[in-house]
Scaffold this motif. Sequence first.
Motif, PDB file in Angstrom:
ATOM      1  N   GLY A  86     -15.781   0.980  17.403  1.00  8.10           N
ATOM      2  CA  GLY A  86     -15.065  -0.144  16.826  1.00  8.10           C
ATOM      3  C   GLY A  86     -15.904  -1.389  16.611  1.00  8.10           C
ATOM      4  N   LYS A  87     -17.232  -1.341  16.877  1.00 12.70           N
ATOM      5  CA  LYS A  87     -18.091  -2.507  16.722  1.00 12.70           C
ATOM      6  C   LYS A  87     -19.218  -2.201  15.736  1.00 12.70           C
ATOM      7  CE  LYS A  87     -17.282  -4.329  21.385  1.00 12.70           C
ATOM      8  NZ  LYS A  87     -17.915  -4.767  22.655  1.00 12.70           N
ATOM      9  N   GLN A  88     -19.598  -3.226  14.981  1.00 12.41           N
ATOM     10  CA  GLN A  88     -20.689  -3.072  14.028  1.00 12.41           C
ATOM     11  C   GLN A  88     -22.024  -3.204  14.754  1.00 12.41           C
ATOM     12  OE1 GLN A  88     -20.440  -5.490  10.510  1.00 12.41           O
ATOM     13  NE2 GLN A  88     -22.645  -5.457  10.186  1.00 12.41           N
ATOM     14  N   LEU A  89     -22.965  -2.310  14.465  1.00 12.76           N
ATOM     15  CA  LEU A  89     -24.283  -2.332  15.082  1.00 12.76           C
ATOM     16  C   LEU A  89     -25.184  -3.312  14.339  1.00 12.76           C
ATOM     17  CD1 LEU A  89     -24.867   1.487  15.717  1.00 12.76           C
ATOM     18  CD2 LEU A  89     -23.624  -0.179  17.105  1.00 12.76           C
ATOM     19  N   LEU A 145     -20.788   8.119  14.841  1.00 11.39           N
ATOM     20  CA  LEU A 145     -20.788   6.799  14.219  1.00 11.39           C
ATOM     21  C   LEU A 145     -20.081   6.883  12.874  1.00 11.39           C
ATOM     22  CD1 LEU A 145     -23.304   6.860  16.240  1.00 11.39           C
ATOM     23  CD2 LEU A 145     -24.260   5.033  14.812  1.00 11.39           C
ATOM     24  N   GLN A 146     -19.662   5.742  12.372  1.00 11.75           N
ATOM     25  CA  GLN A 146     -19.030   5.683  11.057  1.00 11.75           C
ATOM     26  C   GLN A 146     -19.856   4.784  10.147  1.00 11.75           C
ATOM     27  OE1 GLN A 146     -16.953   4.965  13.888  1.00 11.75           O
ATOM     28  NE2 GLN A 146     -16.565   7.171  13.951  1.00 11.75           N
ATOM     29  N   LEU A 147     -20.073   5.254   8.915  1.00 10.83           N
ATOM     30  CA  LEU A 147     -20.810   4.484   7.911  1.00 10.83           C
ATOM     31  C   LEU A 147     -19.826   3.996   6.864  1.00 10.83           C
ATOM     32  CD1 LEU A 147     -23.580   3.574   6.722  1.00 10.83           C
ATOM     33  CD2 LEU A 147     -23.540   5.679   5.383  1.00 10.83           C
ATOM     34  N   VAL A 148     -19.716   2.691   6.728  1.00  7.85           N
ATOM     35  CA  VAL A 148     -18.820   2.101   5.739  1.00  7.85           C
ATOM     36  C   VAL A 148     -19.614   1.148   4.868  1.00  7.85           C
ATOM     37  CG1 VAL A 148     -16.789   2.318   7.210  1.00  7.85           C
ATOM     38  CG2 VAL A 148     -18.141   0.238   7.320  1.00  7.85           C
ATOM     39  N   GLY A 149     -19.023   0.736   3.761  1.00  4.08           N
ATOM     40  CA  GLY A 149     -19.717  -0.124   2.815  1.00  4.08           C
ATOM     41  C   GLY A 149     -19.752  -1.571   3.272  1.00  4.08           C
ATOM     42  N   ARG A 150     -20.703  -2.297   2.765  1.00  4.61           N
ATOM     43  CA  ARG A 150     -20.832  -3.731   3.044  1.00  4.61           C
ATOM     44  C   ARG A 150     -20.637  -4.483   1.729  1.00  4.61           C
ATOM     45  NH1 ARG A 150     -23.704  -6.776   6.793  1.00  4.61           N
ATOM     46  NH2 ARG A 150     -24.722  -4.913   7.632  1.00  4.61           N
ATOM     47  N   MET A 151     -19.876  -5.531   1.773  1.00  2.00           N
ATOM     48  CA  MET A 151     -19.710  -6.349   0.573  1.00  2.00           C
ATOM     49  C   MET A 151     -21.013  -7.062   0.235  1.00  2.00           C
ATOM     50  SD  MET A 151     -15.949  -7.959   0.468  1.00  2.00           S
ATOM     51  CE  MET A 151     -16.285  -8.316  -1.230  1.00  2.00           C
ATOM     52  N   ARG A 152     -21.261  -7.225  -1.061  1.00  2.00           N
ATOM     53  CA  ARG A 152     -22.495  -7.876  -1.490  1.00  2.00           C
ATOM     54  C   ARG A 152     -22.468  -9.379  -1.211  1.00  2.00           C
ATOM     55  NH1 ARG A 152     -24.050  -4.974  -7.234  1.00  2.00           N
ATOM     56  NH2 ARG A 152     -24.333  -2.904  -6.385  1.00  2.00           N
ATOM     57  N   ASP A 209     -11.582  -5.296  11.272  1.00  2.00           N
ATOM     58  CA  ASP A 209     -10.904  -5.002  12.541  1.00  2.00           C
ATOM     59  C   ASP A 209      -9.968  -3.808  12.398  1.00  2.00           C
ATOM     60  OD1 ASP A 209     -12.223  -7.140  13.620  1.00  2.00           O
ATOM     61  OD2 ASP A 209     -10.531  -8.531  13.478  1.00  2.00           O
ATOM     62  N   MET A 210      -9.266  -3.741  11.263  1.00  2.00           N
ATOM     63  CA  MET A 210      -8.343  -2.633  11.034  1.00  2.00           C
ATOM     64  C   MET A 210      -9.090  -1.306  10.928  1.00  2.00           C
ATOM     65  SD  MET A 210      -5.693  -2.038   7.861  1.00  2.00           S
ATOM     66  CE  MET A 210      -7.016  -1.434   6.801  1.00  2.00           C
ATOM     67  N   VAL A 211     -10.192  -1.284  10.175  1.00  2.00           N
ATOM     68  CA  VAL A 211     -10.980  -0.059  10.038  1.00  2.00           C
ATOM     69  C   VAL A 211     -11.568   0.348  11.384  1.00  2.00           C
ATOM     70  CG1 VAL A 211     -13.026   0.948   8.950  1.00  2.00           C
ATOM     71  CG2 VAL A 211     -11.477  -0.458   7.601  1.00  2.00           C
ATOM     72  N   GLY A 212     -11.968  -0.647  12.195  1.00  2.00           N
ATOM     73  CA  GLY A 212     -12.503  -0.333  13.515  1.00  2.00           C
ATOM     74  C   GLY A 212     -11.487   0.372  14.395  1.00  2.00           C
ATOM     75  N   VAL A 213     -10.239  -0.080  14.345  1.00  2.00           N
ATOM     76  CA  VAL A 213      -9.175   0.574  15.120  1.00  2.00           C
ATOM     77  C   VAL A 213      -8.966   2.011  14.629  1.00  2.00           C
ATOM     78  CG1 VAL A 213      -6.709   0.521  15.647  1.00  2.00           C
ATOM     79  CG2 VAL A 213      -8.032  -1.603  15.668  1.00  2.00           C
ATOM     80  N   ILE A 214      -8.985   2.193  13.310  1.00  2.00           N
ATOM     81  CA  ILE A 214      -8.789   3.530  12.740  1.00  2.00           C
ATOM     82  C   ILE A 214      -9.911   4.464  13.176  1.00  2.00           C
ATOM     83  CG2 ILE A 214      -8.674   4.818  10.576  1.00  2.00           C
ATOM     84  CD1 ILE A 214      -7.414   2.326   9.307  1.00  2.00           C
ATOM     85  N   CYS A 215     -11.144   3.963  13.180  1.00  2.00           N
ATOM     86  CA  CYS A 215     -12.282   4.794  13.589  1.00  2.00           C
ATOM     87  C   CYS A 215     -12.154   5.217  15.046  1.00  2.00           C
ATOM     88  CB  CYS A 215     -13.585   4.032  13.367  1.00  2.00           C
ATOM     89  SG  CYS A 215     -14.009   3.754  11.630  1.00  2.00           S
ATOM     90  N   ALA A 257     -11.282   1.337   3.467  1.00  2.00           N
ATOM     91  CA  ALA A 257     -10.019   1.405   4.209  1.00  2.00           C
ATOM     92  C   ALA A 257      -9.133   2.559   3.731  1.00  2.00           C
ATOM     93  CB  ALA A 257      -9.277   0.073   4.112  1.00  2.00           C
ATOM     94  N   PRO A 258      -9.000   2.819   2.408  1.00  2.00           N
ATOM     95  CA  PRO A 258      -8.185   3.970   1.996  1.00  2.00           C
ATOM     96  C   PRO A 258      -8.698   5.288   2.558  1.00  2.00           C
ATOM     97  CG  PRO A 258      -8.560   2.515   0.126  1.00  2.00           C
ATOM     98  CD  PRO A 258      -9.443   2.031   1.229  1.00  2.00           C
ATOM     99  N   ALA A 259     -10.024   5.505   2.501  1.00  2.00           N
ATOM    100  CA  ALA A 259     -10.582   6.745   3.033  1.00  2.00           C
ATOM    101  C   ALA A 259     -10.380   6.844   4.533  1.00  2.00           C
ATOM    102  CB  ALA A 259     -12.073   6.831   2.689  1.00  2.00           C
ATOM    103  N   ALA A 260     -10.494   5.710   5.239  1.00  2.00           N
ATOM    104  CA  ALA A 260     -10.299   5.725   6.690  1.00  2.00           C
ATOM    105  C   ALA A 260      -8.866   6.085   7.045  1.00  2.00           C
ATOM    106  CB  ALA A 260     -10.676   4.367   7.269  1.00  2.00           C
ATOM    107  N   LEU A 261      -7.899   5.532   6.306  1.00  2.00           N
ATOM    108  CA  LEU A 261      -6.489   5.832   6.587  1.00  2.00           C
ATOM    109  C   LEU A 261      -6.160   7.293   6.290  1.00  2.00           C
ATOM    110  CD1 LEU A 261      -4.825   2.558   5.240  1.00  2.00           C
ATOM    111  CD2 LEU A 261      -4.714   3.409   7.590  1.00  2.00           C
ATOM    112  N   VAL A 262      -6.731   7.830   5.211  1.00  2.00           N
ATOM    113  CA  VAL A 262      -6.491   9.239   4.896  1.00  2.00           C
ATOM    114  C   VAL A 262      -7.160  10.143   5.929  1.00  2.00           C
ATOM    115  CG1 VAL A 262      -6.905  11.065   3.196  1.00  2.00           C
ATOM    116  CG2 VAL A 262      -6.170   8.795   2.432  1.00  2.00           C
ATOM    117  N   MET A 263      -8.343   9.760   6.389  1.00  2.00           N
ATOM    118  CA  MET A 263      -8.997  10.520   7.444  1.00  2.00           C
ATOM    119  C   MET A 263      -8.143  10.516   8.716  1.00  2.00           C
ATOM    120  SD  MET A 263     -12.864  10.134   8.993  1.00  2.00           S
ATOM    121  CE  MET A 263     -12.508   8.576   9.811  1.00  2.00           C
TER     122      MET A 263
END
Length: 612
Positions: free
Chosen positions: A128-131, A148-155, A168-174, A220-226
């Motif tokens: 749930g924490k970013q490295l 570990l989970q790899l997610v995108g970063r905004m530019r 925070d929401m994606v971290g809880v889902i992971c 977030a959509p992919a995380a929720l479907v996962m």
Amino acid sequence: MSPVESFDHAVHSRPKRKLDDYAPNLDGDDDDAETSELVSVRMRKDEPNAVQQSSDLSGPIVSDAAETSSAESRTTTRSRLQFFIRMLSEGNTIVIQANSNDTVKSIHERIQVMTGIPVMEQRLIYRGKQLQWEQSLAECSIQNDAGLQLVGRMRSTEHPQAWQVIDDMVGVICRLCKGELVQSSLKLIKSRMTEFFAMTPKDDNDLAIGYLQIFMYSSAPAALVMLYMSPMSGNKECADSSIRHFLNSCRNALPKNLHTQCAPIVLEFCKLLRKFTPEDTLYLACRSTLGSLLENFGGSLWEKIGVLRATKYGDDVKGLVVIQDIFPFVSELAGRLSRDLTSSMEMVLSVGPLVSDVRDFTAFLVPLRKAILGQVGITCPIAVPLPKRGYNHPSHGDEIEYLHGIFRDLLMRMDKCLGKVEERLNVRGSGDGEINYSGWSQYLTILKELYAISKLYQGTEEQFWKVLRRRKSPLCALILRYAKRSDDHRWLLEHKDVTNFESRRHLIMMMLPEVKEDYEELFEMLIDRSHLLAESFEYIGRADPEALHGGLFMEFKNEEATGPGVLREWFFLVCQALFNQQNALFVACPNDRRRFYPNPGKLPLAFDACFP
């Protein structure tokens, strides 16, 4: 053959297989059942060369049950770590071996070599924490076989607060996907989602788009479907409720001018869910929501605003939703309607086409037709088959021709359905009593959509009306039974030869506004029978038109009777007086005694007689 055996066989038969192929691709089109299941595997720890830094996987891979290690191998590999990285944006899993003192940034660089994703657009999440880049794997407490989970970063970080909420929401889902126990997880996910919609600007369309893009860029959509596909107890229910909360928030928490901007996110949910559960109720809910979002903006606003969609890895927003995005839903729904129309012919108790399927089919056809007319830019009506040479948009040619095939298939089935309706109506006419088939209720709506498609192609409109002329009797019966005031029936009145007098009269009545009894006062009239026409003209001529909308209260002088019966009698007497030959207000048509025309010569004299 079990999934693990199938997986092992695939690896040995294809030693150069890429790492991304070892887990289901949520965005891909590969429907192979063997690779669509999530299979957890580990490398032999006593084979340090099993996984290279590149995507070459020539080393053997075995399941957990076959894992063996010795005390000596544990000692020699204690400083080496092997861990798994799940790419939430695609659903793939990659395996990396590294030293415990390697930095997080070096892992990002290796991921770029393996996947092509730029380092600046990567974020690694663990527990749930970013490295952070400068930390070592040991400092991050990453253990052997960690996930570990790899997610995108905004530019850019123009909206850091919104980004933090979704992060925070994606971290809880992971954490839930890993099997961790998170207290009040559903409440936490929903509260973050509600907070996100609350901070999304409501009066600035461009700024709101930037906020909604965060939801896509964060995977977030992919995380929720996962989470929805997770085998862990309670995860499916949590994801189901969370995704439905998002669908409701799109329509309720945002103004209508922003509903279109939510369509790319809902489209992403549909694509991911359709890959795994095409008949699932959650997928059907997402599909219906997407259809309503597109249908609401089917007019000129659709052409001006369009529907934006975000691309992978933070690419800029591109274009309108194209034909390829919409057509799979039209094709899927057409197949369901074709199947249900057939069942409605074969089984008396069949429910026939579902209302939800017909509604969604209608909703997706609106933007599809506009996309064909606007984006493809070819002249209608379209000649099918399309010319192979000189066609400006060959990428859309298959969809355009396939839509023509959908029209032909559904029209053929509707022709047979109307034939069955006629047969059963004849049976009823022979004395077998009233017949009520629920499967017939959606026939008119389907015919309306087929009529709209027929206007796109050469010769199809004539073919459509030819079928309706041949099935005139059952069509009129369906109109009398199922035509509703809320539907648009003007298309049926374009060709009078497909309807009879009774059905046309019913359609006209359905097109008239429904009288509402919501007025507090009725317009009162006290009429002397001996001066019926004159006093009636005087009352109505002086009345406020708005007051007449509330209805009339009629009473004759020196009479006690009131109510609807008196009003009906007054109306009958007024009509009788209007056509009385002594008043000469109207003259009968010499060729048709059912028709009357105003008498231009005697009309002024007649009014003078009525108003001396």
